[in-house]
Design a protein around this motif. Structure first.
Motif, PDB file in Angstrom:
ATOM      1  N   ALA A 173     -29.196  25.074  17.298  1.00  0.00           N
ATOM      2  CA  ALA A 173     -30.207  24.337  18.040  1.00  0.00           C
ATOM      3  C   ALA A 173     -29.152  23.895  18.805  1.00  0.00           C
ATOM      4  CB  ALA A 173     -30.334  22.832  16.542  1.00  0.00           C
ATOM      5  N   GLY A 174     -28.209  24.108  18.859  1.00  0.00           N
ATOM      6  CA  GLY A 174     -26.945  23.796  19.857  1.00  0.00           C
ATOM      7  C   GLY A 174     -26.786  24.625  21.099  1.00  0.00           C
ATOM      8  N   GLY A 175     -27.636  25.547  20.984  1.00  0.00           N
ATOM      9  CA  GLY A 175     -27.623  26.906  21.337  1.00  0.00           C
ATOM     10  C   GLY A 175     -25.996  27.540  21.452  1.00  0.00           C
ATOM     11  N   LYS A 176     -25.225  27.583  20.787  1.00  0.00           N
ATOM     12  CA  LYS A 176     -24.495  28.119  20.643  1.00  0.00           C
ATOM     13  C   LYS A 176     -24.281  29.716  19.639  1.00  0.00           C
ATOM     14  CE  LYS A 176     -21.463  24.325  19.865  1.00  0.00           C
ATOM     15  NZ  LYS A 176     -20.712  23.332  19.662  1.00  0.00           N
ATOM     16  N   GLY A 177     -24.456  30.675  20.372  1.00  0.00           N
ATOM     17  CA  GLY A 177     -24.518  31.687  19.637  1.00  0.00           C
ATOM     18  C   GLY A 177     -23.376  32.461  19.829  1.00  0.00           C
ATOM     19  N   LYS A 178     -23.122  34.064  19.092  1.00  0.00           N
ATOM     20  CA  LYS A 178     -22.202  34.691  19.691  1.00  0.00           C
ATOM     21  C   LYS A 178     -21.684  34.546  21.379  1.00  0.00           C
ATOM     22  CE  LYS A 178     -22.677  37.903  15.812  1.00  0.00           C
ATOM     23  NZ  LYS A 178     -22.656  39.652  16.250  1.00  0.00           N
ATOM     24  N   ARG A 179     -19.932  34.848  21.175  1.00  0.00           N
ATOM     25  CA  ARG A 179     -19.759  34.767  22.671  1.00  0.00           C
ATOM     26  C   ARG A 179     -19.266  36.349  22.588  1.00  0.00           C
ATOM     27  NH1 ARG A 179     -16.907  28.640  23.903  1.00  0.00           N
ATOM     28  NH2 ARG A 179     -18.978  27.814  23.152  1.00  0.00           N
ATOM     29  N   HIS A 194     -28.318  11.458   0.355  1.00  0.00           N
ATOM     30  CA  HIS A 194     -28.354  13.390   0.770  1.00  0.00           C
ATOM     31  C   HIS A 194     -28.184  13.743   2.152  1.00  0.00           C
ATOM     32  CE1 HIS A 194     -31.168  16.018  -0.460  1.00  0.00           C
ATOM     33  NE2 HIS A 194     -30.975  16.762   0.127  1.00  0.00           N
ATOM     34  N   GLU A 195     -27.647  14.810   1.450  1.00  0.00           N
ATOM     35  CA  GLU A 195     -27.172  15.397   3.007  1.00  0.00           C
ATOM     36  C   GLU A 195     -28.419  17.141   2.197  1.00  0.00           C
ATOM     37  OE1 GLU A 195     -25.859  15.200   5.521  1.00  0.00           O
ATOM     38  OE2 GLU A 195     -25.616  12.966   4.871  1.00  0.00           O
ATOM     39  N   ASP A 196     -28.937  17.874   3.633  1.00  0.00           N
ATOM     40  CA  ASP A 196     -29.051  18.978   3.231  1.00  0.00           C
ATOM     41  C   ASP A 196     -27.520  20.038   3.111  1.00  0.00           C
ATOM     42  OD1 ASP A 196     -31.537  18.375   2.761  1.00  0.00           O
ATOM     43  OD2 ASP A 196     -31.973  18.233   4.805  1.00  0.00           O
ATOM     44  N   ALA A 197     -27.655  20.997   2.705  1.00  0.00           N
ATOM     45  CA  ALA A 197     -26.381  22.318   2.034  1.00  0.00           C
ATOM     46  C   ALA A 197     -27.792  23.490   3.299  1.00  0.00           C
ATOM     47  CB  ALA A 197     -26.699  22.833   0.406  1.00  0.00           C
ATOM     48  N   PHE A 198     -26.716  24.402   4.009  1.00  0.00           N
ATOM     49  CA  PHE A 198     -26.570  25.370   4.380  1.00  0.00           C
ATOM     50  C   PHE A 198     -27.014  25.054   5.916  1.00  0.00           C
ATOM     51  CE2 PHE A 198     -27.115  26.552  -0.155  1.00  0.00           C
ATOM     52  CZ  PHE A 198     -25.762  27.693  -0.416  1.00  0.00           C
ATOM     53  N   GLN A 199     -26.671  23.793   6.043  1.00  0.00           N
ATOM     54  CA  GLN A 199     -27.108  23.532   7.600  1.00  0.00           C
ATOM     55  C   GLN A 199     -26.025  23.818   8.796  1.00  0.00           C
ATOM     56  OE1 GLN A 199     -29.829  21.402   8.061  1.00  0.00           O
ATOM     57  NE2 GLN A 199     -29.979  21.774   5.833  1.00  0.00           N
ATOM     58  N   TYR A 200     -25.556  25.045   8.578  1.00  0.00           N
ATOM     59  CA  TYR A 200     -24.079  25.341   9.531  1.00  0.00           C
ATOM     60  C   TYR A 200     -24.912  26.094  10.311  1.00  0.00           C
ATOM     61  CZ  TYR A 200     -20.675  27.897  11.723  1.00  0.00           C
ATOM     62  OH  TYR A 200     -19.891  28.932  12.765  1.00  0.00           O
ATOM     63  N   TRP A 201     -25.859  26.648   9.602  1.00  0.00           N
ATOM     64  CA  TRP A 201     -27.211  28.179  10.939  1.00  0.00           C
ATOM     65  C   TRP A 201     -27.045  27.513  11.532  1.00  0.00           C
ATOM     66  CZ3 TRP A 201     -23.434  31.505  12.612  1.00  0.00           C
ATOM     67  CH2 TRP A 201     -22.165  32.182  11.435  1.00  0.00           C
ATOM     68  N   ARG A 202     -29.109  26.477  11.285  1.00  0.00           N
ATOM     69  CA  ARG A 202     -29.253  25.801  11.852  1.00  0.00           C
ATOM     70  C   ARG A 202     -28.587  24.637  12.774  1.00  0.00           C
ATOM     71  NH1 ARG A 202     -32.577  23.787   6.495  1.00  0.00           N
ATOM     72  NH2 ARG A 202     -33.767  25.521   6.464  1.00  0.00           N
ATOM     73  N   LYS A 203     -27.735  23.803  12.786  1.00  0.00           N
ATOM     74  CA  LYS A 203     -27.230  23.536  13.832  1.00  0.00           C
ATOM     75  C   LYS A 203     -26.699  24.339  14.635  1.00  0.00           C
ATOM     76  CE  LYS A 203     -25.548  19.827  10.700  1.00  0.00           C
ATOM     77  NZ  LYS A 203     -24.316  18.988  10.082  1.00  0.00           N
ATOM     78  N   ARG A 204     -26.199  25.297  14.408  1.00  0.00           N
ATOM     79  CA  ARG A 204     -25.335  26.559  15.221  1.00  0.00           C
ATOM     80  C   ARG A 204     -26.456  27.158  15.901  1.00  0.00           C
ATOM     81  NH1 ARG A 204     -20.577  28.772  15.842  1.00  0.00           N
ATOM     82  NH2 ARG A 204     -20.783  31.125  17.010  1.00  0.00           N
TER      83      ARG A 204
END
Length: 91
Positions: A85-91, A73-83
């Motif tokens: 959590a990783g501290g990656k925001g807009k540059r 099973h893989e959860d959908a719509f994880q791009y923004w959560r991962k982003r």
């Protein structure tokens, strides 16, 4: 569906029945009698063992299929959560 044994396995089963009668019951059954007894057990009791085995395999496969859902099973719509959590925001 009749249960049939390959020739070499049937010969081993007949020999085993003959030995059992000789060593455990102190009786001689002979090759023909042992073969007839084997045929009887395969026809009369074999289906019970076969059906039980099929039911057990079905149950195990069903359990395995349920586990696959959990494992794969893989959860959908994880791009923004991962982003986030990783501290990656807009540059």
């Amino acid at each position: 569906m009749p249960i049939e044994l390959p020739r070499d396995e049937r010969a081993q089963a007949v020999a085993s029945i003959e030995r059992y009668f000789n060593e455990e019951l102190d009786q001689r059954i002979g090759n023909i009698g042992a073969g007839a007894l084997l045929n009887f057990f395969l026809e009369e009791i074999g289906p019970l063992v076969y059906n039980q085995t099929v039911a057990e395999v079905q149950e195990r496969l069903q359990q395995r299929l349920l586990e696959l859902d959990i494992e794969l099973h893989e959860d959908a719509f994880q791009y923004w959560r991962k982003r986030q959590a990783g501290g990656k925001g807009k540059r």
